[in-house]
Design an enzyme around this catalytic site. Sequence first.
Site, PDB file in Angstrom:
ATOM      1  N   SER A  32      60.495  26.617  45.045  1.00 44.95           N
ATOM      2  CA  SER A  32      60.573  27.293  43.738  1.00 44.95           C
ATOM      3  C   SER A  32      59.459  28.341  43.679  1.00 44.95           C
ATOM      4  O   SER A  32      58.478  28.259  44.424  1.00 44.95           O
ATOM      5  CB  SER A  32      60.363  26.252  42.637  1.00 44.95           C
ATOM      6  N   TYR A  74      55.858  19.864  38.112  1.00 46.44           N
ATOM      7  CA  TYR A  74      56.912  20.531  38.891  1.00 46.44           C
ATOM      8  C   TYR A  74      56.277  21.542  39.857  1.00 46.44           C
ATOM      9  O   TYR A  74      56.672  21.637  41.026  1.00 46.44           O
ATOM     10  CB  TYR A  74      57.882  21.221  37.921  1.00 46.44           C
TER      11      TYR A  74
HETATM   12  P1  NAD Z   1      70.842  20.992  38.750  1.00 49.67           P
HETATM   13  O1  NAD Z   1      70.214  20.090  37.737  1.00 49.67           O
HETATM   14  O2  NAD Z   1      72.072  21.745  38.402  1.00 49.67           O
HETATM   15  O3  NAD Z   1      71.106  20.167  40.086  1.00 49.67           O
HETATM   16  C1  NAD Z   1      70.291  19.134  40.516  1.00 49.67           C
HETATM   17  C2  NAD Z   1      71.190  18.070  41.104  1.00 49.67           C
HETATM   18  O4  NAD Z   1      70.378  17.017  41.637  1.00 49.67           O
HETATM   19  C3  NAD Z   1      72.124  17.415  40.077  1.00 49.67           C
HETATM   20  O5  NAD Z   1      73.438  17.416  40.604  1.00 49.67           O
HETATM   21  C4  NAD Z   1      71.617  15.992  39.956  1.00 49.67           C
HETATM   22  O6  NAD Z   1      72.652  15.059  39.726  1.00 49.67           O
HETATM   23  C5  NAD Z   1      71.006  15.786  41.318  1.00 49.67           C
HETATM   24  N1  NAD Z   1      69.989  14.744  41.283  1.00 49.67           N
HETATM   25  C6  NAD Z   1      68.986  14.604  40.390  1.00 49.67           C
HETATM   26  N2  NAD Z   1      68.299  13.494  40.671  1.00 49.67           N
HETATM   27  C7  NAD Z   1      68.871  12.936  41.757  1.00 49.67           C
HETATM   28  C8  NAD Z   1      68.612  11.775  42.515  1.00 49.67           C
HETATM   29  N3  NAD Z   1      67.594  10.947  42.210  1.00 49.67           N
HETATM   30  N4  NAD Z   1      69.404  11.488  43.572  1.00 49.67           N
HETATM   31  C9  NAD Z   1      70.435  12.291  43.889  1.00 49.67           C
HETATM   32  N5  NAD Z   1      70.732  13.419  43.201  1.00 49.67           N
HETATM   33  C10 NAD Z   1      69.959  13.726  42.153  1.00 49.67           C
HETATM   34  O7  NAD Z   1      69.673  21.949  39.204  1.00 49.67           O
HETATM   35  P2  NAD Z   1      69.635  23.300  40.043  1.00 49.67           P
HETATM   36  O8  NAD Z   1      69.003  24.311  39.171  1.00 49.67           O
HETATM   37  O9  NAD Z   1      70.926  23.587  40.698  1.00 49.67           O
HETATM   38  O10 NAD Z   1      68.512  22.901  41.101  1.00 49.67           O
HETATM   39  C11 NAD Z   1      68.726  22.628  42.466  1.00 49.67           C
HETATM   40  C12 NAD Z   1      67.382  22.701  43.174  1.00 49.67           C
HETATM   41  O11 NAD Z   1      66.857  24.033  43.049  1.00 49.67           O
HETATM   42  C13 NAD Z   1      66.305  21.777  42.577  1.00 49.67           C
HETATM   43  O12 NAD Z   1      65.494  21.295  43.613  1.00 49.67           O
HETATM   44  C14 NAD Z   1      65.498  22.708  41.711  1.00 49.67           C
HETATM   45  O13 NAD Z   1      64.211  22.235  41.505  1.00 49.67           O
HETATM   46  C15 NAD Z   1      65.534  23.969  42.535  1.00 49.67           C
HETATM   47  N6  NAD Z   1      65.277  25.227  41.835  1.00 49.67           N
HETATM   48  C16 NAD Z   1      66.008  25.635  40.756  1.00 49.67           C
HETATM   49  C17 NAD Z   1      65.703  26.862  40.166  1.00 49.67           C
HETATM   50  C18 NAD Z   1      66.465  27.383  38.999  1.00 49.67           C
HETATM   51  O14 NAD Z   1      66.100  28.461  38.475  1.00 49.67           O
HETATM   52  N7  NAD Z   1      67.499  26.701  38.543  1.00 49.67           N
HETATM   53  C19 NAD Z   1      64.679  27.650  40.657  1.00 49.67           C
HETATM   54  C20 NAD Z   1      63.957  27.196  41.750  1.00 49.67           C
HETATM   55  C21 NAD Z   1      64.261  25.997  42.342  1.00 49.67           C
END
Ligand code: NAD
Length: 278
Positions: A161, A174
């Site tokens: 991130s 985070y």
């Molecule tokens: P999201 O919440 O849509 O997806 C996260 C997924 O992880 C969900 O499907 C959830 O069910 C699953 N999950 C959560 N806890 C879990 C567990 N204990 N075991 C198995 N699955 C689990 O989020 P996203 O925005 O698509 O994020 C995906 C990744 O990208 C994450 O690591 C997030 O930190 C990272 N990220 C997101 C952004 C953003 O702007 N959205 C930016 C940087 C990094």
Amino acid sequence: MIPIHENLANKVAVITGGSGVLCSAMAKELARQKVKVVILGLTADKVNEVTEEIIASGGTALPIVANVLDKQSLIESKKKILEQFGQIDFLINGAGGNHPDAITDKEYFTSNIEGTSFFDLQEEGFSNVFDLNFIGTFLPCKVFGDALLKSDMPSIINISSMSAYTPLTKVPAYSAAKASINNFTSWLAVHFAETGLRVNAIAPGFFITQQNKDLLVDANGEYTARSKKIIEATPMKKFGEPEHLLGTLLYLLAPSYSSFVTGTTIPVDGGFNAYSGV
Ligand code: NAD
């Protein structure tokens, strides 16, 4: 449209958080590239929905409901995946997120501060965020690692991130947890370098998804003040779309592009990480 990479066909990718916003887009693109994808997530409905969508578009997908923090559930998942597909070539560690008990209300501390201050943050909130983002990456690497080492082109992609580089205000746990992802990515890459297993990470910029929408969009569907600051600090002046991550994902997975690339974290952020604000 991204070209098809023939050497990815019939490989098997396990995608934790594969039912989430960013990683379901990755799963769909990999399936389009004829990779067999395993959608691993916590919630059966979401896992099944993404799996069915991929199968309906002609891809091969296996739904797995498992918790990345529960080693036994990962071991059972690996058994099912190997029974079904016989191999695991790629691991994408997408499960991750934040927790309300680890977020301050205000960016800066003042003597008359209102709402959740630094002193109100809960240890459980911090542990939850560290566990999900760090242990939730470490454990799948550990459990699926021996299968990956049998592949002829094994690759791990971790998801970092922008908060890993310079911590974002309000989200100390985070930020620190994602910094640990960059560090662990380098460590693991070095450790396995002689085996052929490459380990890299993608650091997405800002994408509006389930886990951050309360911080970025208000009850009326308008951008919050935080969103406006993000856009201001993103030289390309927009939020990312999940599709923006796909080219980098394929670059990192396909040895024809990146066979000498390991231990790196690539920002896909519209320039956010390059901009000092001045
Ligand atoms: P999201 O919440 O849509 O997806 C996260 C997924 O992880 C969900 O499907 C959830 O069910 C699953 N999950 C959560 N806890 C879990 C567990 N204990 N075991 C198995 N699955 C689990 O989020 P996203 O925005 O698509 O994020 C995906 C990744 O990208 C994450 O690591 C997030 O930190 C990272 N990220 C997101 C952004 C953003 O702007 N959205 C930016 C940087 C990094």
